[in-house]
Motif scaffolding. Sequence first.
Motif, mmCIF file in Angstrom:
data_model
loop_
_atom_site.group_PDB
_atom_site.id
_atom_site.type_symbol
_atom_site.label_atom_id
_atom_site.label_comp_id
_atom_site.label_asym_id
_atom_site.label_seq_id
_atom_site.Cartn_x
_atom_site.Cartn_y
_atom_site.Cartn_z
ATOM 1 N N ASP A 133 -5.851 -4.410 -1.609
ATOM 2 C CA ASP A 133 -6.345 -4.578 -0.237
ATOM 3 C C ASP A 133 -5.802 -3.465 0.652
ATOM 4 O OD1 ASP A 133 -7.374 -5.487 2.144
ATOM 5 O OD2 ASP A 133 -5.946 -7.145 2.371
ATOM 6 N N ASN A 134 -6.616 -2.433 0.853
ATOM 7 C CA ASN A 134 -6.290 -1.354 1.789
ATOM 8 C C ASN A 134 -4.929 -0.726 1.472
ATOM 9 O OD1 ASN A 134 -7.171 0.210 3.960
ATOM 10 N ND2 ASN A 134 -5.912 -0.946 5.411
ATOM 11 N N VAL A 135 -4.705 -0.372 0.204
ATOM 12 C CA VAL A 135 -3.414 0.115 -0.271
ATOM 13 C C VAL A 135 -3.327 1.630 -0.093
ATOM 14 C CG1 VAL A 135 -1.953 0.437 -2.303
ATOM 15 C CG2 VAL A 135 -3.099 -1.760 -1.898
ATOM 16 N N SER A 136 -2.218 2.080 0.503
ATOM 17 C CA SER A 136 -1.924 3.510 0.629
ATOM 18 C C SER A 136 -0.533 3.761 0.071
ATOM 19 C CB SER A 136 -1.984 3.959 2.091
ATOM 20 O OG SER A 136 -3.280 3.814 2.607
ATOM 21 N N PHE A 137 -0.370 4.946 -0.545
ATOM 22 C CA PHE A 137 0.907 5.224 -1.210
ATOM 23 C C PHE A 137 1.200 6.717 -1.193
ATOM 24 C CE2 PHE A 137 2.944 6.513 -5.275
ATOM 25 C CZ PHE A 137 4.205 6.005 -5.029
ATOM 26 N N ALA A 138 2.511 7.033 -1.082
ATOM 27 C CA ALA A 138 2.967 8.430 -1.133
ATOM 28 C C ALA A 138 4.293 8.478 -1.860
ATOM 29 C CB ALA A 138 3.117 9.003 0.278
ATOM 30 N N TYR A 139 4.420 9.431 -2.793
ATOM 31 C CA TYR A 139 5.714 9.638 -3.436
ATOM 32 C C TYR A 139 6.720 10.205 -2.439
ATOM 33 C CZ TYR A 139 3.243 8.947 -7.850
ATOM 34 O OH TYR A 139 2.515 8.422 -8.871
ATOM 35 N N ARG A 140 6.184 11.043 -1.555
ATOM 36 C CA ARG A 140 6.964 11.563 -0.429
ATOM 37 C C ARG A 140 6.215 11.225 0.844
ATOM 38 N NH1 ARG A 140 6.408 15.930 -3.772
ATOM 39 N NH2 ARG A 140 5.059 16.935 -2.224
ATOM 40 N N ASP A 141 6.965 10.967 1.897
ATOM 41 C CA ASP A 141 6.341 10.496 3.130
ATOM 42 C C ASP A 141 5.307 11.470 3.682
ATOM 43 O OD1 ASP A 141 7.875 8.236 3.005
ATOM 44 O OD2 ASP A 141 9.464 9.007 4.321
ATOM 45 N N ASP A 142 5.493 12.748 3.406
ATOM 46 C CA ASP A 142 4.599 13.755 3.985
ATOM 47 C C ASP A 142 3.429 14.119 3.059
ATOM 48 O OD1 ASP A 142 6.209 14.877 2.099
ATOM 49 O OD2 ASP A 142 6.515 16.785 3.148
ATOM 50 N N HIS A 143 3.269 13.392 1.946
ATOM 51 C CA HIS A 143 2.203 13.748 1.005
ATOM 52 C C HIS A 143 1.645 12.465 0.391
ATOM 53 C CE1 HIS A 143 -0.140 16.254 -1.652
ATOM 54 N NE2 HIS A 143 0.309 15.590 -2.701
ATOM 55 N N ARG A 144 0.631 11.896 1.051
ATOM 56 C CA ARG A 144 0.036 10.657 0.572
ATOM 57 C C ARG A 144 -0.923 10.949 -0.575
ATOM 58 N NH1 ARG A 144 -1.884 6.465 5.031
ATOM 59 N NH2 ARG A 144 0.369 6.644 5.375
ATOM 60 N N VAL A 145 -0.815 10.167 -1.659
ATOM 61 C CA VAL A 145 -1.653 10.392 -2.839
ATOM 62 C C VAL A 145 -2.738 9.327 -2.981
ATOM 63 C CG1 VAL A 145 0.139 11.640 -4.079
ATOM 64 C CG2 VAL A 145 -0.004 9.164 -4.320
ATOM 65 N N LEU A 146 -2.608 8.182 -2.310
ATOM 66 C CA LEU A 146 -3.645 7.151 -2.297
ATOM 67 C C LEU A 146 -3.927 6.772 -0.845
ATOM 68 C CD1 LEU A 146 -2.534 4.774 -5.220
ATOM 69 C CD2 LEU A 146 -4.373 6.466 -5.254
ATOM 70 N N HIS A 147 -5.235 6.635 -0.525
ATOM 71 C CA HIS A 147 -5.623 6.344 0.852
ATOM 72 C C HIS A 147 -6.532 5.113 0.869
ATOM 73 C CE1 HIS A 147 -4.330 10.445 2.190
ATOM 74 N NE2 HIS A 147 -4.717 10.783 0.970
#
Length: 694
Positions: A453-467
């Motif tokens: 459900d509307n999942v966003s993820f980043a390994y580093r805070d300044d580089h999101r890999v899932l939107h």
Amino acid sequence: MRNPNSTLRRLLGYTTPHRLSITIALLLLIVATAAELAGPFIAKRAIDVHILGIEKPWRVYAKGTAPTGTPQVEHADRIWIREEWLTRNGHKFDITGGEKRQILEVNRTYYALPTVTPFEGERTISERDGKTELTITLGDKQVSYPVEAIAPADVRAFYAPEIRPLTQLVLLYIGLLLIAGILQYIQALSLQSTAHRIIRQIRVDIFSHLQNLSIAFFDRTPTGHIISRVTNDTEAVRELFVSIMAIFVQNIVYMIGILVALFILQPELALLCIGLLPLIAVIIALFRRYSSRIYGEIRSRLSEMNGMLNEMIQGMGIVQAFRREQAVQKEFTTVNETYFRARFREVKLDGLLLRPAVDVISNLMLALVIWYFGSQSMHNAISFGVLYAYVDYLSRFFEPINTIMERLSTMQQSLTSAERVFEVMDEPAPVCDKQDSGSQGAVSRLSGNVVFDNVSFAYRDDHRVLHNISFSAQPGQTIGIVGHTGSGKSSLINLLLGFYEPQRGTIYIDGRKMEDYPLQELRRQMALVMQDPFIFTGDISFNIRLHETTGISDTDVQTAASAVQAASFIEGLSHGYKEPVIERGGNFSSGERQLLSFARAMAFNPAILILDEATASIDSETEARIQQGLRELAKGRTTFIIAHRLSTIKDADLILVLHQGRIVERGTHEELLRAKGRYYVMYQLQQGGKVKNK
């Protein structure tokens, strides 16, 4: 850097379960130390009372008039009795009777004086008018006496009463040494065994904690560094318990015992020894201050070296294929040189602040003792036994200090290593430690309903890999996930497995938030097959059941292997399911290793199956053979398949097309082909068709 004192307190916390054995060992150590330190007192008595006792005052009686019941010496038709014999053991003889005499030794000849000399001093013998004269000189004082030489045979008669007590003292000393040796062996065995148990527990704790850490920790920490913490650093900590702890405790008790003995002999000089202890403490403080930095760098450089070795060995094929041996050698030489320089700084620090500094202090103390006893002898007689005992104790006093100082370097290295071990053990593992308050940690069989459900993820805070990823998978469905490299496919699966937590959005499993489940129980119902499967050292059966000794029988292993078409090659091996597997499965082809990982997933009967490029290492013929096995494997469970080879997911119930971390297309295989979007382009390229630019 962690406070060394807090590190030491934490290490000592591991001794709590062993308090009884440690206490008993310390009591044995105290008794053994007391037995060993009794030696100089025995020597003092042997010298002053029995060896040099011949020079103490005597009473000479005519035959028939001497008191009875005491040792007696007959010499020149007279009876000689030493005054202290008359008062020994509570006897109350009249010591005023008889004539006072004294025997003194000069140049190995004994002489009888007509009286008792009032003071001790330098002795000289001279002949005057045919008579022998003894002169005693002490400063400006001088006395002379006419004396008679005692024949050697008669001297032996004077020593005859001392043979038995001397023999008793020697036997007592030997007995005390034997007792001390036996007790020291018992206490050393007890402390050493306790130390090994403690370090065994530390290794178990760090290894257990490593298994609970998130994958993010392993992503940012080189494998060689982790191995160095678990092996080299724990081995250095072992030295702290096995060697340092026992030696420090033993030598501190030994020092306390020596100080007690020194106070009994000469309180003034004992206070001087205590006064030197702050100076020793300053040296120790300086050493710990500077050495902690050096040893921290040493352990860090060693970890770098281990990390490089681990990487180079694993990539040896690439190194040799690209002929980079000389470049790798140069890099290793640089790392090795930095380690050498750090070690050399350690040598210089040890050489300055350890043994040499203590030797200077001990020699200074010895000079003060010589000066003290020399000045005292000008005013009062100092017995040779006291001087011997004091010098003996003084030399023993600095032995434990030297031992401690020599071990101080090892102790500091151990504390530095302990800090590095505790850094790993203090890494937070909140995800793996969560418990489900509602189910008390137990999770019943999942149906496999998964919702992002509307999942966003980043390994580093300044580089999101899932939107803003949103989709749902119904129980029993197969979900295909495709996309170019870097589109976020593996990141999505990592979130589902709980390796990472999303920064935004929620993942639901069977209608409950994923974070509400005990993660270990949740993973127990998932199975992962990766593109590069990891095969463990052991045998084939072990790799399929993977440490599961009760829930998976041999029949289950064989059934799982048959279902994924792995039984044919396994049964053709000389040892079948007991065929040995070398490190990382190097004695099998990549396709065979992949089949073993399929069998492993099948054996655990998961509710959710995840295939991450699982058929990438399998040839087309083998893939065709296991497609039916995969269909069997997917029955009754929700399956997620990441695939570059789109033929693998043609029958999927839902295909998600990712691009730059977003779902740009979704649908079945036919629906996506009709849409002629990114999926259509990818499929046409794999089929060898031509695609017009849009």
